[in-house]
Design a protein around this motif. Structure first.
Motif, PDB file in Angstrom:
ATOM      1  N   THR A 109      44.816  54.251  32.826  1.00 11.31           N
ATOM      2  CA  THR A 109      45.649  53.614  32.430  1.00 11.31           C
ATOM      3  C   THR A 109      46.162  53.348  34.473  1.00 11.31           C
ATOM      4  O   THR A 109      46.430  52.038  34.893  1.00 11.31           O
ATOM      5  CB  THR A 109      46.556  54.212  32.086  1.00 11.31           C
ATOM      6  N   ALA A 110      46.024  54.276  35.404  1.00 10.82           N
ATOM      7  CA  ALA A 110      47.270  53.321  36.798  1.00 10.82           C
ATOM      8  C   ALA A 110      45.657  53.214  37.481  1.00 10.82           C
ATOM      9  O   ALA A 110      46.054  52.305  38.131  1.00 10.82           O
ATOM     10  CB  ALA A 110      46.828  55.309  37.578  1.00 10.82           C
ATOM     11  N   LEU A 111      44.721  53.338  37.931  1.00 10.17           N
ATOM     12  CA  LEU A 111      43.747  52.343  37.881  1.00 10.17           C
ATOM     13  C   LEU A 111      43.306  50.977  37.872  1.00 10.17           C
ATOM     14  O   LEU A 111      43.144  49.988  38.553  1.00 10.17           O
ATOM     15  CB  LEU A 111      42.128  53.212  38.205  1.00 10.17           C
ATOM     16  N   ALA A 112      43.931  51.034  36.640  1.00 12.22           N
ATOM     17  CA  ALA A 112      43.167  49.741  35.267  1.00 12.22           C
ATOM     18  C   ALA A 112      44.848  48.821  35.460  1.00 12.22           C
ATOM     19  O   ALA A 112      44.811  47.699  36.087  1.00 12.22           O
ATOM     20  CB  ALA A 112      43.513  49.922  34.041  1.00 12.22           C
ATOM     21  N   SER A 113      45.941  48.980  35.804  1.00 19.30           N
ATOM     22  CA  SER A 113      46.949  48.735  36.263  1.00 19.30           C
ATOM     23  C   SER A 113      47.353  48.107  37.599  1.00 19.30           C
ATOM     24  O   SER A 113      47.753  47.413  38.329  1.00 19.30           O
ATOM     25  CB  SER A 113      48.470  49.504  35.990  1.00 19.30           C
ATOM     26  N   MET A 114      46.537  49.095  38.627  1.00 23.04           N
ATOM     27  CA  MET A 114      46.510  48.790  40.025  1.00 23.04           C
ATOM     28  C   MET A 114      45.492  47.624  39.909  1.00 23.04           C
ATOM     29  O   MET A 114      45.511  46.530  41.272  1.00 23.04           O
ATOM     30  CB  MET A 114      46.244  49.617  40.935  1.00 23.04           C
ATOM     31  N   ALA A 115      44.902  47.823  39.334  1.00 18.21           N
ATOM     32  CA  ALA A 115      43.567  46.652  39.487  1.00 18.21           C
ATOM     33  C   ALA A 115      43.610  45.029  38.582  1.00 18.21           C
ATOM     34  O   ALA A 115      43.861  44.489  39.357  1.00 18.21           O
ATOM     35  CB  ALA A 115      42.124  47.001  38.637  1.00 18.21           C
ATOM     36  N   VAL A 116      44.671  45.168  37.739  1.00 18.12           N
ATOM     37  CA  VAL A 116      45.138  43.995  37.336  1.00 18.12           C
ATOM     38  C   VAL A 116      46.820  43.546  38.173  1.00 18.12           C
ATOM     39  O   VAL A 116      46.455  41.848  38.534  1.00 18.12           O
ATOM     40  CB  VAL A 116      45.964  44.653  35.026  1.00 18.12           C
ATOM     41  N   LEU A 117      46.957  44.233  38.759  1.00 15.61           N
ATOM     42  CA  LEU A 117      48.488  44.119  39.085  1.00 15.61           C
ATOM     43  C   LEU A 117      47.342  43.153  41.074  1.00 15.61           C
ATOM     44  O   LEU A 117      48.398  42.111  41.113  1.00 15.61           O
ATOM     45  CB  LEU A 117      49.129  44.860  39.668  1.00 15.61           C
ATOM     46  N   SER A 118      46.973  43.239  41.642  1.00 15.56           N
ATOM     47  CA  SER A 118      46.615  43.221  42.233  1.00 15.56           C
ATOM     48  C   SER A 118      45.887  41.770  42.354  1.00 15.56           C
ATOM     49  O   SER A 118      45.170  40.488  43.559  1.00 15.56           O
ATOM     50  CB  SER A 118      44.967  43.724  43.015  1.00 15.56           C
ATOM     51  N   LEU A 119      44.749  41.326  40.647  1.00 12.50           N
ATOM     52  CA  LEU A 119      44.707  40.088  40.603  1.00 12.50           C
ATOM     53  C   LEU A 119      45.304  39.107  40.484  1.00 12.50           C
ATOM     54  O   LEU A 119      45.872  38.632  40.583  1.00 12.50           O
ATOM     55  CB  LEU A 119      43.607  40.170  39.182  1.00 12.50           C
ATOM     56  N   ARG A 120      47.033  39.982  39.658  1.00 11.11           N
ATOM     57  CA  ARG A 120      47.632  38.943  39.682  1.00 11.11           C
ATOM     58  C   ARG A 120      48.404  38.352  40.711  1.00 11.11           C
ATOM     59  O   ARG A 120      48.479  37.442  41.160  1.00 11.11           O
ATOM     60  CB  ARG A 120      48.832  39.505  38.681  1.00 11.11           C
ATOM     61  N   ILE A 121      47.873  38.832  41.902  1.00 16.00           N
ATOM     62  CA  ILE A 121      49.372  38.568  42.969  1.00 16.00           C
ATOM     63  C   ILE A 121      47.981  37.743  43.829  1.00 16.00           C
ATOM     64  O   ILE A 121      48.259  36.927  44.270  1.00 16.00           O
ATOM     65  CB  ILE A 121      49.179  40.756  43.749  1.00 16.00           C
ATOM     66  N   LEU A 122      46.864  38.206  43.744  1.00 20.73           N
ATOM     67  CA  LEU A 122      45.753  37.730  44.497  1.00 20.73           C
ATOM     68  C   LEU A 122      45.608  35.853  43.525  1.00 20.73           C
ATOM     69  O   LEU A 122      44.965  34.545  44.924  1.00 20.73           O
ATOM     70  CB  LEU A 122      44.660  37.839  44.451  1.00 20.73           C
ATOM     71  N   LEU A 123      45.478  36.450  42.490  1.00 20.03           N
ATOM     72  CA  LEU A 123      45.317  34.871  41.511  1.00 20.03           C
ATOM     73  C   LEU A 123      46.354  33.794  41.929  1.00 20.03           C
ATOM     74  O   LEU A 123      47.849  34.631  41.707  1.00 20.03           O
ATOM     75  CB  LEU A 123      44.762  34.933  40.314  1.00 20.03           C
ATOM     76  N   PRO A 124      46.321  32.472  41.784  1.00 16.45           N
ATOM     77  CA  PRO A 124      47.819  31.518  42.103  1.00 16.45           C
ATOM     78  C   PRO A 124      48.550  31.971  40.574  1.00 16.45           C
ATOM     79  O   PRO A 124      47.677  32.646  39.111  1.00 16.45           O
ATOM     80  CB  PRO A 124      47.251  30.508  41.246  1.00 16.45           C
ATOM     81  N   GLY A 125      49.904  31.979  40.377  1.00 20.05           N
ATOM     82  CA  GLY A 125      50.418  32.374  39.368  1.00 20.05           C
ATOM     83  C   GLY A 125      51.512  32.538  38.844  1.00 20.05           C
ATOM     84  O   GLY A 125      51.780  32.560  40.066  1.00 20.05           O
TER      85      GLY A 125
END
Length: 493
Positions: A109-125
């Motif tokens: 859960t911690a790794l998945a949370s960090m992965a999603v957080l990184s994607l949201r920062i990198l992608l526009p939105g």
């Protein structure tokens, strides 16, 4: 020269033919149940992740946090499920450990949370409220999945103990190691392997086989069909290597899983690397070094934790000391010499639980392979002392031994010098336990090897702990000890 019985070649298959379809059908049903449990774990986690996502969304407005896009919740759930699949949580496992599963869930859960957080920062939105959104989703999913996994593992272990998920198992080799394997599997039914019998042309001629010898190597295929065998454990036998290799290959062709007990298994640890010299595998066991930095760090941490525990538990410590004073008088502590690191003697402390006696206590005679423990001689325990021993609270003063440096929080339990000298000469690898400091609790104790239990088994578990030591293993033992103490409290009430 031994000859193959005529019954094996002709009459027996004909006699068994009417039953083979039922046996194969039962075997298929058992495998279907095993697969159903694995699919059930996946479905359960998916439902719990959906519930965690819903809880995250429903409470967002009240918390003053923007809602997460459903796309990111689905992405997060898919990543968590994928990571848990990679960790083997949705396939059959020999050993089911609730604590290991919980650690895997927290990591996933911690790794998945960090992965999603990184994607949201990198992608526009929209990037508003990223941190609180991620923390809420992480917290809900970790708690939900952990609770679901505890319930699932508990149900699975119970099903294994009752035989519903136990794989019928055949053991190749009816020697000492084969018998030890069968006994261990019978003692620990939660492992999910139910020994049916041995196959060995020349079994060891000693009484007390835990399961019968069913045949020799040429009977393998018949026995697999007759008993619905799903797993084979290859131990040591007089059969040539070519015969054993053919047996393993045939098992693989029949879809029967195989485990091997390696030669020199006493030197094998969990940290194992395999290199290849052409087709020749070279196994290297990485063992924890009791003289290295790992254990120096452990002993330092032991003293820090012991000091903090003494401060936190000071009111309880004072209450127990007062109860001991009122029940048996002075002195409050029972002091007894024990063997510790490198065979050095020290005085181990306990709260006194028995009335004093003027008689000289003698070292009791013990049956073979039996460790000392319990009440020796007349039972002189007070009512308060009985409570202390039942809940293991009489061991609490050993935190002072840890703080002094004589003991560790976790390690092999120390023994009296007279017994230790006797066991070193008569019990295999007993002296290897003295490579590390003695502990208040240990790997053997949390697996039920305390008091008057098998000394050989206790030594084996203690040496496993030493050679496979890790900080996580110490944390597991502490948590298992805490659970055992709380369980005794519940029973005492």
């Amino acid at each position: 020269m031994a000859t193959r019985p005529l019954m094996n070649a002709q009459a027996l298959p004909a006699l068994l033919e009417p039953f083979e379809s039922d046996l194969l059908r039962e075997r298929g049903h058992h495998r279907a149940r095993t697969r159903a449990w694995a699919r059930g774990a996946l479905v359960l986690d998916a439902v719990l992740l959906a519930a965690a996502g819903a809880a995250t969304q429903l409470g967002s407005g009240d918390a003053g946090i923007l809602r997460v896009s459903p796309v990111w919740i689905v992405t997060y759930a898919a990543l968590v499920l994928g990571m848990l699949q990679l960790r083997g949580l949705y396939s059959w496992r020999f050993r089911v450990s609730v604590l290991d599963d919980l650690r895997g869930i927290l990591a996933a859960t911690a790794l998945a949370s960090m992965a999603v957080l990184s994607l949201r920062i990198l992608l526009p939105g929209d990037v508003d409220d990223l941190a609180p959104q991620s923390l809420r989703l992480l917290a809900f999913s970790a708690v939900y999945l952990a609770a679901g996994r505890v319930a699932y593992d508990w149900a699975q272990l119970n099903a294994r103990r009752h035989g519903d998920l136990a794989k019928p198992t055949l053991i190749v080799g009816a020697g000492r190691v084969g018998r030890l394997t069968a006994n261990r599997l019978l003692e620990h039914r939660e492992l999910g392997l139910a020994p049916v019998g041995f196959i060995d042309k020349e079994p060891l001629d000693e009484p007390g086989l835990p399961v019968p010898v069913l045949g020799a190597s040429w009977d393998l295929e018949r026995l697999i069909e007759q008993h619905g065998i799903e797993h084979v454990v290859v131990t040591f036998s007089t059969a040539p290597s070519e015969v054993l290799l053919r047996e393993i290959e045939r098992c693989e062709q029949l879809g029967v899983s195989v485990s091997l007990v390696p030669r020199l298994f006493e030197r094998v640890t969990e940290r194992l690397t395999v290199d290849h010299l052409g087709g020749l595998p070279l196994l290297s066991a990485q063992r924890a070094d009791p003289k290295g930095l790992q254990f120096a760090f452990k002993y330092t941490l032991d003293r820090i934790v012991a000091g903090l525990l003494l401060l936190v538990l000071l009111p309880l410590f004072a209450l127990l000391a007062l109860g001991t004073l009122l029940s048996v008088g002075r002195p409050i502590f029972f002091r007894q010499p024990r063997f510790g690191l490198d065979g050095r003697e020290f005085e181990m402390l306990k709260f006194r639980s028995m009335r004093a006696t003027a008689e000289q206590l003698e070292v009791p005679d013990l049956p073979p392979d039996m460790a000392p423990g319990g009440v020796e001689g007349d039972d002189r325990r007070t009512a308060f002392g009985t409570l202390l021993r039942r809940t293991s609270l009489d061991e609490l003063p050993q935190l002072l031994n840890v703080l002094k440096g004589d003991m560790s929080l976790i390690g092999p339990r120390p023994e009296r010098p007279d017994f230790a000298r006797l066991f070193v000469d008569n019990v295999y690898r007993y002296g290897d336990r003295h490579r590390v400091k003695s502990g208040i609790t240990g790997w053997a104790q949390v697996h039920g090897l305390r008091g008057k239990t098998s000394l050989t088994d206790r030594v084996e578990w203690d040496n496993y702990y030493i050679e496979n030591w890790s900080l996580w293993l110490d944390v597991k033992i502490l948590l298992m000890t805490l659970w055992a103490v709380l369980s005794h409290f519940a029973l005492a009430e």
